[in-house]
Motif scaffolding. Structure first.
Motif, PDB file in Angstrom:
ATOM      1  N   PRO A 439       0.798  -1.234   0.000  1.00 30.15           N
ATOM      2  CA  PRO A 439       0.000   0.000   0.000  1.00 30.15           C
ATOM      3  C   PRO A 439       0.827   1.280   0.000  1.00 30.15           C
ATOM      4  N   ASP A 440       1.891   1.329   0.818  1.00 30.67           N
ATOM      5  CA  ASP A 440       2.697   2.545   0.861  1.00 30.67           C
ATOM      6  C   ASP A 440       3.396   2.799  -0.462  1.00 30.67           C
ATOM      7  N   GLU A 441       3.814   1.721  -1.137  1.00 32.48           N
ATOM      8  CA  GLU A 441       4.431   1.870  -2.456  1.00 32.48           C
ATOM      9  C   GLU A 441       3.403   2.353  -3.474  1.00 32.48           C
ATOM     10  N   ALA A 442       2.183   1.817  -3.394  1.00 30.24           N
ATOM     11  CA  ALA A 442       1.118   2.239  -4.313  1.00 30.24           C
ATOM     12  C   ALA A 442       0.805   3.717  -4.126  1.00 30.24           C
ATOM     13  N   ALA A 443       0.756   4.153  -2.873  1.00 30.92           N
ATOM     14  CA  ALA A 443       0.502   5.566  -2.596  1.00 30.92           C
ATOM     15  C   ALA A 443       1.614   6.437  -3.163  1.00 30.92           C
ATOM     16  N   GLY A 444       2.873   6.008  -2.972  1.00 30.70           N
ATOM     17  CA  GLY A 444       4.002   6.774  -3.479  1.00 30.70           C
ATOM     18  C   GLY A 444       4.006   6.860  -4.995  1.00 30.70           C
ATOM     19  N   GLN A 445       3.658   5.753  -5.653  1.00 30.58           N
ATOM     20  CA  GLN A 445       3.623   5.766  -7.113  1.00 30.58           C
ATOM     21  C   GLN A 445       2.508   6.668  -7.635  1.00 30.58           C
ATOM     22  N   ALA A 446       1.329   6.583  -7.006  1.00 30.68           N
ATOM     23  CA  ALA A 446       0.223   7.450  -7.420  1.00 30.68           C
ATOM     24  C   ALA A 446       0.585   8.923  -7.240  1.00 30.68           C
ATOM     25  N   ALA A 447       1.233   9.242  -6.124  1.00 33.35           N
ATOM     26  CA  ALA A 447       1.634  10.627  -5.870  1.00 33.35           C
ATOM     27  C   ALA A 447       2.645  11.091  -6.920  1.00 33.35           C
ATOM     28  N   ALA A 448       3.614  10.222  -7.252  1.00 34.92           N
ATOM     29  CA  ALA A 448       4.612  10.580  -8.255  1.00 34.92           C
ATOM     30  C   ALA A 448       3.960  10.806  -9.619  1.00 34.92           C
ATOM     31  N   ASP A 449       2.999   9.965  -9.965  1.00 36.58           N
ATOM     32  CA  ASP A 449       2.315  10.112 -11.253  1.00 36.58           C
ATOM     33  C   ASP A 449       1.537  11.424 -11.312  1.00 36.58           C
ATOM     34  N   VAL A 450       0.872  11.780 -10.214  1.00 31.74           N
ATOM     35  CA  VAL A 450       0.100  13.027 -10.200  1.00 31.74           C
ATOM     36  C   VAL A 450       1.039  14.228 -10.258  1.00 31.74           C
ATOM     37  N   ARG A 451       2.188  14.141  -9.584  1.00 29.28           N
ATOM     38  CA  ARG A 451       3.152  15.245  -9.654  1.00 29.28           C
ATOM     39  C   ARG A 451       3.633  15.445 -11.093  1.00 29.28           C
ATOM     40  N   ALA A 452       3.849  14.335 -11.810  1.00 31.21           N
ATOM     41  CA  ALA A 452       4.264  14.447 -13.203  1.00 31.21           C
ATOM     42  C   ALA A 452       3.189  15.126 -14.042  1.00 31.21           C
ATOM     43  N   ILE A 453       1.925  14.775 -13.786  1.00 26.35           N
ATOM     44  CA  ILE A 453       0.807  15.399 -14.501  1.00 26.35           C
ATOM     45  C   ILE A 453       0.751  16.889 -14.172  1.00 26.35           C
ATOM     46  N   GLN A 454       0.914  17.201 -12.899  1.00 26.72           N
ATOM     47  CA  GLN A 454       0.877  18.611 -12.471  1.00 26.72           C
ATOM     48  C   GLN A 454       1.978  19.419 -13.162  1.00 26.72           C
ATOM     49  N   THR A 455       3.175  18.845 -13.255  1.00 27.54           N
ATOM     50  CA  THR A 455       4.298  19.530 -13.918  1.00 27.54           C
ATOM     51  C   THR A 455       3.991  19.774 -15.398  1.00 27.54           C
TER      52      THR A 455
END
Length: 458
Positions: A439-455
């Motif tokens: 779960p913690d890895e899934a959360a980290g990956q989702a956050a990284a993906d959203v940051r990429a979208i935001q950028t």
């Protein structure tokens, strides 16, 4: 990235799923109305309403039915070609904010309409979700609620409480997950929007936000980690095996093989046996088609351990007036659609998924909600939901818009939410947990993906 050439505009308008029809006289200068209610029966119902508007006002209207999946390209292309519609109806929140971000909305017209109808007649939460600072982006109309439906008979036999918190949901899923019965059915397929919707509903109830007030992506914060861990436990220990989608979760519950399901309020007419292609098929349903409806309870808002308040996911649709529209006629039309003659008929197209957010008039504050409870719902058979479900369930639905919580919109991040909707980073993270991602890895990956979208949006 959505702007296309004029040639592409022409191809889109005449070579895709837009269906145009004219109400009234059909002059070239008719008021152009796009509606995302594009099912055939709803288009015809909308035509009837617009015909009456034309008869009463003399304003000709051309209705264009638009598929939601094509809408973003269509509107940006039409705007680039200088041919936007005058009015748009049934517009979801994400699309509303996308248009606001591209300065395509006449927010002054929306404010004028709300003021004339009476702001006090609307759900205050609906007005807030469609407001950006001091700008009223749209006129909120109606919406569907995400609900947790559960088997009251099984809960009573097991001595379980109403599943309105993480702990109660977890306990019920564990106790009732046996003998061919899944504890809970939740969409987990990465490509199904219902996966992200279910997660977001649980997340907001635990105080987990995708983005905070400063624009910082917060999916890998502690509250979101807690939500990911909770969802991982449910889907790997107490749910049917494999990735589940909207259709499979519904089929499992209708077959009597799931004690709980997270779905939209559109499930309620199907539970009531009003749609022939999705009939209840549980063992008891053979003798009593109304068994599941009679033995199902509904929970709206859910509370997690890290939050002080419960929250609920829901989709809100609105009417908008576009920049450059025939303003006076457009304002008149939207007022008509939200008024005493047309609004009940608009809601009546699908009352299970059109919960009113304008509750009544200044002089009769419950006029529309009272009428909504008596409206026939269903597809192949028709029956008011209030005749099928108890008053408590109807209250849960009626009051649900006041509990709607959506990621990003309170923080003026509607454009980011639209981008994440198409990329589905959370849905991908949820499905990855089925194959062993922690779960913690899934959360980290989702956050990284959203940051990429935001950028990419900067």
């Amino acid at each position: 990235m959505w702007r296309l050439s004029s040639l592409a505009v022409a191809l889109l308008l005449f070579g895709t799923g837009l269906a145009g029809c004219t109400a009234g006289r059909g002059q070239d200068d008719a008021l152009v109305v796009w509606s995302l209610e594009n099912q055939t029966d709803r288009v015809r119902a909308t035509e009837r309403i617009l015909d009456r508007f034309t008869q009463q006002t003399g304003v000709a209207v051309r209705l264009v039915a638009v598929d939601e999946n094509q809408f973003s390209q269509m509107i940006m292309s039409a705007a680039a070609a200088g041919r936007p519609p005058d009015v748009i109806g049934a517009l979801p929140l994400t699309a509303t904010w996308q248009l606001a971000g591209n300065e395509l909305l006449d927010t002054g017209a929306s404010q004028e309409i709300v003021d004339r109808l009476g702001a006090s007649t609307f759900s205050s939460r609906a007005l807030r979700l469609t407001r950006d600072g001091d700008r009223q982006l749209a006129v909120p109309s109606d919406g569907w609620a995400q609900i947790l439906v559960y088997r009251k008979d099984l809960f009573a036999a097991a001595g379980l409480g109403t599943p309105d918190t993480y702990d109660r949901i977890r306990q019920a899923a564990r106790v009732l997950n046996h003998d061919g019965m899944a504890g809970i059915s939740i969409a987990t397929s990465a490509n199904d929007a219902a996966t992200g919707q279910a997660f977001e509903g649980l997340a907001t109830g635990n105080g987990c936000e995708l983005v905070d007030g400063s624009g910082r992506i917060a999916l890998d914060d502690g509250r979101c980690h807690s939500t990911f861990r909770f969802v991982e436990e449910l889907i790997t220990s107490y749910s049917p095996p494999g990735a589940q989608d909207l259709d499979s979760t519904r089929a499992t519950y209708l077959a009597g093989r799931s004690a709980m399901i997270m779905w939209s309020s559109y499930l309620l007419d199907e539970l009531g046996g009003l749609r022939s292609d999705a009939m209840p098929s549980c063992p008891q349903c053979q003798a009593d088609p109304g068994f599941l409806a009679a033995n199902s309870g509904v929970v709206g808002a859910i509370k997690g351990p890290d939050s002080d308040t419960a929250a609920q996911y829901g989709e809100l649709t609105s009417w908008t007036v576009q920049v450059g529209a025939k303003r006076a006629e457009a304002v008149r039309l939207v007022e008509y659609m939200m008024g005493e003659q047309a609004y009940p008929e608009w809601l009546g197209m699908a009352p299970e998924g059109k919960i009113p957010v304008r509750r009544g008039t200044v002089t009769d504050p419950r006029r529309f909600t009272d009428a909504w409870e008596k409206m026939p719902a269903g597809v192949d058979s028709k029956r008011p939901l209030g005749e099928i479900y108890p008053p408590q369930t109807m209250r849960e639905l009626r009051d649900s818009p006041d509990r709607f919580r959506r990621w990003g919109f309170d923080h003026r991040q509607g454009v980011l939410m639209g981008a994440t909707l198409s990329e589905m980073p959370v849905g991908k993270a949820v499905e990855s947990m089925l194959s062993g991602t922690r779960p913690d890895e899934a959360a980290g990956q989702a956050a990284a993906d959203v940051r990429a979208i935001q950028t990419s949006l900067r």
